[in-house]
Design a protein around this motif. Structure first.
Motif, PDB file in Angstrom:
ATOM      1  N   VAL A  55       1.017  -1.421   0.475  1.00  0.00           N
ATOM      2  CA  VAL A  55      -0.349  -0.215   0.143  1.00  0.00           C
ATOM      3  C   VAL A  55       0.822   0.995  -0.322  1.00  0.00           C
ATOM      4  CG1 VAL A  55      -1.566   1.621   1.556  1.00  0.00           C
ATOM      5  CG2 VAL A  55      -1.484  -1.108   0.994  1.00  0.00           C
ATOM      6  N   PRO A  56       0.612   1.961  -0.625  1.00  0.00           N
ATOM      7  CA  PRO A  56       1.663   3.430  -0.894  1.00  0.00           C
ATOM      8  C   PRO A  56       1.527   4.160   0.291  1.00  0.00           C
ATOM      9  CG  PRO A  56       0.566   2.894  -3.375  1.00  0.00           C
ATOM     10  CD  PRO A  56      -0.151   2.272  -1.878  1.00  0.00           C
ATOM     11  N   LEU A  57       2.557   4.787   0.086  1.00  0.00           N
ATOM     12  CA  LEU A  57       2.277   5.895   1.664  1.00  0.00           C
ATOM     13  C   LEU A  57       3.086   7.063   1.652  1.00  0.00           C
ATOM     14  CD1 LEU A  57       1.908   6.874   4.953  1.00  0.00           C
ATOM     15  CD2 LEU A  57       4.068   5.500   5.317  1.00  0.00           C
ATOM     16  N   HIS A  58       2.381   8.293   1.477  1.00  0.00           N
ATOM     17  CA  HIS A  58       2.914   9.640   1.598  1.00  0.00           C
ATOM     18  C   HIS A  58       2.930   9.798   2.851  1.00  0.00           C
ATOM     19  CE1 HIS A  58       1.661   8.982  -3.271  1.00  0.00           C
ATOM     20  NE2 HIS A  58       0.715   7.790  -2.523  1.00  0.00           N
ATOM     21  N   PHE A  59       4.386  10.560   3.063  1.00  0.00           N
ATOM     22  CA  PHE A  59       4.888  11.295   3.828  1.00  0.00           C
ATOM     23  C   PHE A  59       4.990  12.622   3.836  1.00  0.00           C
ATOM     24  CE2 PHE A  59       6.309   7.367   6.357  1.00  0.00           C
ATOM     25  CZ  PHE A  59       5.969   7.632   7.499  1.00  0.00           C
ATOM     26  N   SER A  60       3.729  13.978   4.278  1.00  0.00           N
ATOM     27  CA  SER A  60       3.634  15.205   3.222  1.00  0.00           C
ATOM     28  C   SER A  60       4.217  16.300   4.216  1.00  0.00           C
ATOM     29  CB  SER A  60       2.151  15.297   2.956  1.00  0.00           C
ATOM     30  OG  SER A  60       1.455  16.329   2.047  1.00  0.00           O
ATOM     31  N   ARG A  61       5.412  17.336   3.631  1.00  0.00           N
ATOM     32  CA  ARG A  61       5.212  18.275   5.090  1.00  0.00           C
ATOM     33  C   ARG A  61       4.073  19.208   5.086  1.00  0.00           C
ATOM     34  NH1 ARG A  61      10.144  22.964   2.807  1.00  0.00           N
ATOM     35  NH2 ARG A  61      10.574  23.053   5.104  1.00  0.00           N
ATOM     36  N   PHE A  62       4.615  19.771   6.389  1.00  0.00           N
ATOM     37  CA  PHE A  62       3.276  20.115   6.397  1.00  0.00           C
ATOM     38  C   PHE A  62       4.246  21.775   6.544  1.00  0.00           C
ATOM     39  CE2 PHE A  62       2.493  23.714  10.036  1.00  0.00           C
ATOM     40  CZ  PHE A  62       1.209  24.322  10.125  1.00  0.00           C
ATOM     41  N   PHE A  63       3.127  22.781   5.940  1.00  0.00           N
ATOM     42  CA  PHE A  63       3.665  24.039   6.352  1.00  0.00           C
ATOM     43  C   PHE A  63       2.502  24.972   6.829  1.00  0.00           C
ATOM     44  CE2 PHE A  63       5.834  23.083   1.801  1.00  0.00           C
ATOM     45  CZ  PHE A  63       7.418  23.691   2.138  1.00  0.00           C
ATOM     46  N   PRO A  64       3.010  26.017   6.936  1.00  0.00           N
ATOM     47  CA  PRO A  64       1.641  26.372   8.445  1.00  0.00           C
ATOM     48  C   PRO A  64       0.439  27.704   7.608  1.00  0.00           C
ATOM     49  CG  PRO A  64       4.430  28.298   8.538  1.00  0.00           C
ATOM     50  CD  PRO A  64       3.829  26.469   7.657  1.00  0.00           C
ATOM     51  N   TYR A 100       6.702   8.027  -0.605  1.00  0.00           N
ATOM     52  CA  TYR A 100       6.981   8.928  -1.339  1.00  0.00           C
ATOM     53  C   TYR A 100       6.793  10.266   0.565  1.00  0.00           C
ATOM     54  CZ  TYR A 100       5.494   5.477  -4.815  1.00  0.00           C
ATOM     55  OH  TYR A 100       5.871   4.764  -5.668  1.00  0.00           O
ATOM     56  N   LEU A 101       7.009  10.919  -0.509  1.00  0.00           N
ATOM     57  CA  LEU A 101       7.263  11.845   0.455  1.00  0.00           C
ATOM     58  C   LEU A 101       6.751  13.136  -0.576  1.00  0.00           C
ATOM     59  CD1 LEU A 101      11.231  12.340   1.618  1.00  0.00           C
ATOM     60  CD2 LEU A 101       8.993  10.598   2.955  1.00  0.00           C
ATOM     61  N   GLY A 102       6.010  13.950  -0.311  1.00  0.00           N
ATOM     62  CA  GLY A 102       5.381  15.201  -0.729  1.00  0.00           C
ATOM     63  C   GLY A 102       5.524  16.185   0.128  1.00  0.00           C
ATOM     64  N   ASN A 103       5.365  17.299  -0.904  1.00  0.00           N
ATOM     65  CA  ASN A 103       6.268  19.374  -0.676  1.00  0.00           C
ATOM     66  C   ASN A 103       7.204  18.717  -0.411  1.00  0.00           C
ATOM     67  OD1 ASN A 103       3.542  20.136  -0.168  1.00  0.00           O
ATOM     68  ND2 ASN A 103       2.972  19.897   0.755  1.00  0.00           N
ATOM     69  N   VAL A 104       7.779  18.111  -0.906  1.00  0.00           N
ATOM     70  CA  VAL A 104       9.488  18.271  -1.371  1.00  0.00           C
ATOM     71  C   VAL A 104      10.021  19.236  -2.596  1.00  0.00           C
ATOM     72  CG1 VAL A 104       9.716  16.848   0.964  1.00  0.00           C
ATOM     73  CG2 VAL A 104       9.235  15.940  -1.201  1.00  0.00           C
ATOM     74  N   PRO A 105      11.250  18.842  -2.719  1.00  0.00           N
ATOM     75  CA  PRO A 105      11.541  19.765  -4.050  1.00  0.00           C
ATOM     76  C   PRO A 105      12.586  18.930  -4.437  1.00  0.00           C
ATOM     77  CG  PRO A 105      13.290  20.858  -1.895  1.00  0.00           C
ATOM     78  CD  PRO A 105      12.207  19.732  -0.985  1.00  0.00           C
ATOM     79  N   PHE A 106      12.755  17.255  -4.449  1.00  0.00           N
ATOM     80  CA  PHE A 106      13.354  16.514  -5.185  1.00  0.00           C
ATOM     81  C   PHE A 106      12.298  15.474  -5.464  1.00  0.00           C
ATOM     82  CE2 PHE A 106      14.519  16.642  -0.547  1.00  0.00           C
ATOM     83  CZ  PHE A 106      13.399  14.852  -0.207  1.00  0.00           C
ATOM     84  N   LYS A 107      12.746  14.655  -6.099  1.00  0.00           N
ATOM     85  CA  LYS A 107      11.848  13.698  -7.430  1.00  0.00           C
ATOM     86  C   LYS A 107      11.313  12.426  -6.599  1.00  0.00           C
ATOM     87  CE  LYS A 107      14.163  14.537 -11.332  1.00  0.00           C
ATOM     88  NZ  LYS A 107      15.330  14.458 -13.044  1.00  0.00           N
TER      89      LYS A 107
END
Length: 334
Positions: A245-254, A285-292
């Motif tokens: 199951v794909p998991l996306h860790f996403s970066r929080f912004f205020p 996967y990592l979300g809201n990050v500047p790399f592929k």
């Protein structure tokens, strides 16, 4: 447009009990439920936002995010009004929590939704931006028509729908992305005005019914990013759902009521990914990050999909849902 709700019980003194989500609000006459979209009118429950759209866009499907469902395709994204949570960091609070702006909405009936999607060369319709359970009847009616026209249906949700709602949705929704915010019930109570257990049960139900499922976890520094909470979340996915199951860790912004909280450090997301690998998850996967964020075969390491942001640069070696090199079964829906 106002229509009668499909999930409610009549109670004494013209009260009603809404069964659309896990709040199961008991609503007095001429009052509305927690979501602000279900009204008791003369002892019956009505949905007051049917076909009222706040937002629409043609998006890459990867933006939902869905990385393993119809990769590289476009989806027709729709959002309405209201929500059954009160997240302090909500990115769409104007349409989810401040919904007295219906005069800014447009009405798009189900047949028109499908026509719009087809005309835009979309392969799917995505219910997103606010919590789609708030317009359950609209989703179900549109989904039936979209399937008749060869389109898929995507549901981007907080997962707090009732058992009854989910049972209606499962035959009609082809892919879910569920926002699993934390494995802490206290976090859900304090930050979202909801509880954790129903969401975990819904995730297991979706997985058991073999609907395509991906999970997003927004990491907020100091709130849900401890090793223990992340490990509990990744172990739950591995043990109760499946390691593919794909998991996306996403970066929080205020934002909104958490504008004082700093952005999540990218190193925290990288640590979370290592924890997920430790739990045995194959697609992280990592979300809201500047790399592929590329997809590789979890068995042989072959590059399967090369991404640049939400765009796919190359898609290789996926044949019939299998890796073209080692022939491992992959969790892809094409």
């Amino acid at each position: 447009m106002i229509i009668e709700s499909i999930l409610f019980n009549k109670l004494e003194n013209k009260k009603v009990k809404c069964n659309v989500c896990n709040h199961r609000c008991k609503i007095a006459e001429n009052k509305q439920g927690f979501c602000l979209t279900r009204n008791n009118l003369n002892g019956k429950l009505y949905s007051c936002n049917y076909a009222l759209i706040s937002s629409q866009a043609i998006d890459p499907i990867e933006k939902k995010p869905l990385y393993h469902f119809l990769p590289g395709s476009l989806t027709y994204s729709l959002g309405g009004f209201g929500c059954n949570m009160r997240c302090l960091n909500c990115q769409n609070y104007i349409i989810s929590q401040n919904i007295d702006k219906h005069n800014e909405s447009i009405e798009i009936l189900p047949e028109k939704v499908v026509k719009n999607a087809i005309n835009a060369n979309c392969q799917s319709i995505a219910w997103t931006y606010n919590e789609p359970t708030m317009y359950l009847e609209y989703v179900l009616e549109t989904a039936l028509i979209s399937h008749e026209n060869g389109l898929k249906n995507i549901y981007v949700s907080n997962g707090y729908m009732s058992d009854e709602s989910l049972n209606l949705l499962l035959p009609q929704i082809d892919a879910f992305n569920i926002d699993l915010k934390s494995m802490s019930n206290e976090f859900y109570i304090n930050n979202c005005k909801a509880t954790l257990e129903p969401i975990l049960n819904n995730l297991k139900n979706i997985y058991e019914h073999k609907n395509h499922l991906e999970i997003t976890n927004l990491l907020i520094g100091g709130y849900n990013d401890s090793y223990e909470l992340i490990k509990s979340l990744t172990d739950f996915i591995a043990d109760e759902l499946g390691k593919d199951v794909p998991l996306h860790f996403s970066r929080f912004f205020p934002y909104y009521k958490m504008s004082h909280v700093p952005p999540t450090e990218i190193s925290k997301l990288e640590i979370a990914k290592e924890i997920a690998i430790e739990s045995g998850l194959n697609n992280i996967y990592l979300g809201n990050v500047p790399f592929k964020q590329n997809t590789k075969c979890p068995n042989c390491g072959e590059l399967l999909i090369e991404r640049d942001g939400y765009n796919i640069k190359n898609m290789n070696m996926i044949t019939g849902g299998k890796c073209g090199i080692c022939h491992k079964e992959l969790n892809f829906a094409e």
